[in-house]
Design an enzyme around this catalytic site. Structure first.
Site, PDB file in Angstrom:
ATOM      1  CE  LYS A  14      21.253  -1.717   6.214  1.00 38.34           C
ATOM      2  NZ  LYS A  14      21.710  -2.538   7.334  1.00 38.34           N
ATOM      3  CB  THR A  28      13.957 -18.396   0.096  1.00 39.45           C
ATOM      4  OG1 THR A  28      13.981 -18.203   1.503  1.00 39.45           O
ATOM      5  CG2 THR A  28      13.870 -17.061  -0.605  1.00 39.45           C
ATOM      6  CG  HIS A  32      23.706   2.280   4.433  1.00 39.63           C
ATOM      7  ND1 HIS A  32      23.533   2.004   5.778  1.00 39.63           N
ATOM      8  CD2 HIS A  32      24.281   1.176   3.894  1.00 39.63           C
ATOM      9  CE1 HIS A  32      23.998   0.797   6.040  1.00 39.63           C
ATOM     10  NE2 HIS A  32      24.460   0.271   4.915  1.00 39.63           N
TER      11      HIS A  32
HETATM   12  N1  PLP Z   1      23.966  -3.291   1.096  1.00 37.24           N
HETATM   13  C1  PLP Z   1      24.653  -2.541   1.962  1.00 37.24           C
HETATM   14  C2  PLP Z   1      25.503  -1.430   1.426  1.00 37.24           C
HETATM   15  C3  PLP Z   1      24.578  -2.773   3.345  1.00 37.24           C
HETATM   16  O1  PLP Z   1      25.296  -2.041   4.200  1.00 37.24           O
HETATM   17  C4  PLP Z   1      23.753  -3.824   3.807  1.00 37.24           C
HETATM   18  C5  PLP Z   1      23.617  -4.143   5.252  1.00 37.24           C
HETATM   19  O2  PLP Z   1      24.064  -3.518   6.129  1.00 37.24           O
HETATM   20  C6  PLP Z   1      23.059  -4.586   2.868  1.00 37.24           C
HETATM   21  C7  PLP Z   1      23.181  -4.302   1.522  1.00 37.24           C
HETATM   22  C8  PLP Z   1      22.165  -5.692   3.315  1.00 37.24           C
HETATM   23  O3  PLP Z   1      20.956  -5.161   3.799  1.00 37.24           O
HETATM   24  P1  PLP Z   1      19.957  -6.086   4.618  1.00 37.24           P
HETATM   25  O4  PLP Z   1      20.267  -5.851   6.055  1.00 37.24           O
HETATM   26  O5  PLP Z   1      18.584  -5.688   4.218  1.00 37.24           O
HETATM   27  O6  PLP Z   1      20.273  -7.477   4.199  1.00 37.24           O
END
Ligand code: PLP
Length: 410
Positions: free
Chosen positions: A247, A276, A216
């Site tokens: 994001k 994968t 974030h």
């Molecule tokens: N780490 C945190 C703190 C998150 O809030 C999120 C997803 O919201 C993730 C990892 C996972 O990210 P991604 O959407 O790229 O899988």
């Protein structure tokens, strides 16, 4: 009893608790996001999205969109395989170099999401370094918790952002015991920011590796968008950075950035990386364009912070229960799952405002909330409309109003 009865029983339980999740059927309008079309039984309707994690609007940035088109036109749609079996394209190689540079690390490794990156890396680390104890912040994301569990090693949970508690727990283990401190920089539901430098001090003192989830923060903090570690000048004290391309960078995918040996070991031993199919080349190309742009452009970051500050102060001025914090996240507390869902339903239906109710297990029970994510693409007019709608609803909703009164009295 049939198997379906079992599924239905579980679903009934969610309905009873008021936390059954309904997905909004949306189509973003490219170029005019946060405006989107919402599809429902009553047809298609224009709404404003207030809860997207495309924090900077990079998902519609002309450079990102053009790079993705160009990649599709050049190499087609898919990567064709795992990284090992013809799925390593020049786009992936360039993107990993760009990410390593962003975080000042020797190397980076791409995954299909940051969730997978956390799960795969943390579980593999414990297997590579037997006897490792992982010290995990109590508010860590589900993906870190999953990785720690899948690793099967020892886990110690410390109180959220609590240095004294972390130190008390670290102190119990001999210096020679391998240790990892796993934490986030920006906690996405409350908007707290971790004291990175002080955690790095403790890691040094007790011989621990630092594993930091900057999901974030990447793109949004630091002079080049390298995250809070870059902003705070402590990038060299973080051993492994986890980030997302979904994001702040507006596309999709996840990664770790670390030493060359660490990335090579995870590449070589991690099931979640090996078995994968790699990201589609167009996705890698879009993420690459986004990172490159945000390394030199600060307009988006400055505007993002200004938008968040503005919305928070407008909510406070109307005495709405915004949870104050030093980041870009704008949580508004409701404290009850049914009312949280009811308020967000009315916002969507009557005001064209889309914000998802956040409930358990994403947040603890009794702290259900709305989580607004103002971005550079949200206008003043859209903010005015949002705050007016919230104020009207708050005055009409006894439980939400009760929460407000309680918080205001604290
Ligand atoms: N780490 C945190 C703190 C998150 O809030 C999120 C997803 O919201 C993730 C990892 C996972 O990210 P991604 O959407 O790229 O899988």
């Amino acid at each position: 009893m049939t198997y379906n009865n079992i599924f239905e029983r579980h679903l009934d339980q969610l309905h009873q608790e008021g936390r059954y999740r309904v997905f909004a059927d949306l189509k973003r309008r490219q170029g005019s996001f946060p405006v989107a079309d919402h599809y429902s039984q009553s047809g298609r309707r224009e709404i404003t999205v207030w809860c997207s994690n495309d924090y900077l609007g990079m998902g519609q940035h002309p450079k990102v969109v053009a790079a993705m088109h160009e990649a599709i036109d050049t190499v087609g749609a898919g990567s064709g395989g795992t990284r090992n079996i013809s799925g390593t394209t020049h786009y992936h190689v360039e993107l990993e170099q760009e990410i390593a540079d962003l975080h000042g690390k020797e190397a980076a490794l791409l995954f299909t999401s940051a969730y997978v990156a956390n799960d795969a890396t943390l579980s593999t680390l414990v297997k590579l370094i037997p006897g490792t104890v992982i010290f995990s912040d109590e508010k860590n994301h589900a993906s870190m918790i999953a990785g720690i569990q899948h690793g099967g090693g020892a886990k110690v949970i410390f109180r959220h952002n609590d240095l004294a508690d972390l130190e008390a727990k670290l102190r119990k283990y001999p210096k020679g015991t391998p240790k990892i401190i796993a934490f986030e920089s920006v906690y996405s539901m409350d908007g707290h920011i971790a004291p990175l430098g002080s955690i790095a001090d403790l890691a040094e003192k007790y011989g621990a590796m630092t594993y930091l989830d900057e999901v974030h923060a990447v793109g949004m903090y630091g002079p080049r968008g390298g995250g809070i570690a870059e902003r705070d000048g402590v990038m060299d004290r973080i051993d492994i950075v986890n980030g997302t391309l979904a994001k702040g960078f507006g596309v999709m995918g996840g990664y770790i950035a670390a030493s060359a040996a660490c990335c090579d070991a995870i590449r070589s031993f991690s099931s979640g990386f090996i078995f994968t199919t790699s990201l589609a080349p167009a996705i890698a190309a879009g993420a690459l364009a986004s990172i490159r742009h945000l390394k030199s452009s600060t307009v988006e970051r400055t505007s993002h912070q200004e938008r968040a500050r503005r919305l928070k102060s407008m909510l406070k001025a109307r005495r709405l229960p915004v949870i104050d914090n030093p980041s870009h996240i704008v949580p508004v507390m409701v404290g009850d799952p049914t009312h949280c869902k009811a308020v967000t339903d009315v916002l969507l239906r009557e005001y064209g405002v889309y914000v998802q109710p956040i409930n358990y297990p994403t947040v603890p029970r009794g702290t259900e909330r709305m989580r607004f994510t103002p971005s550079p693409v949200h206008s003043n007019v859209q903010m005015d409309q949002l705050v007016d709608a919230l104020e009207t609803l708050w005055m009409a909703c006894p439980v939400a109003n009760g929460t407000y009164v309680r918080l205001a009295a604290e």
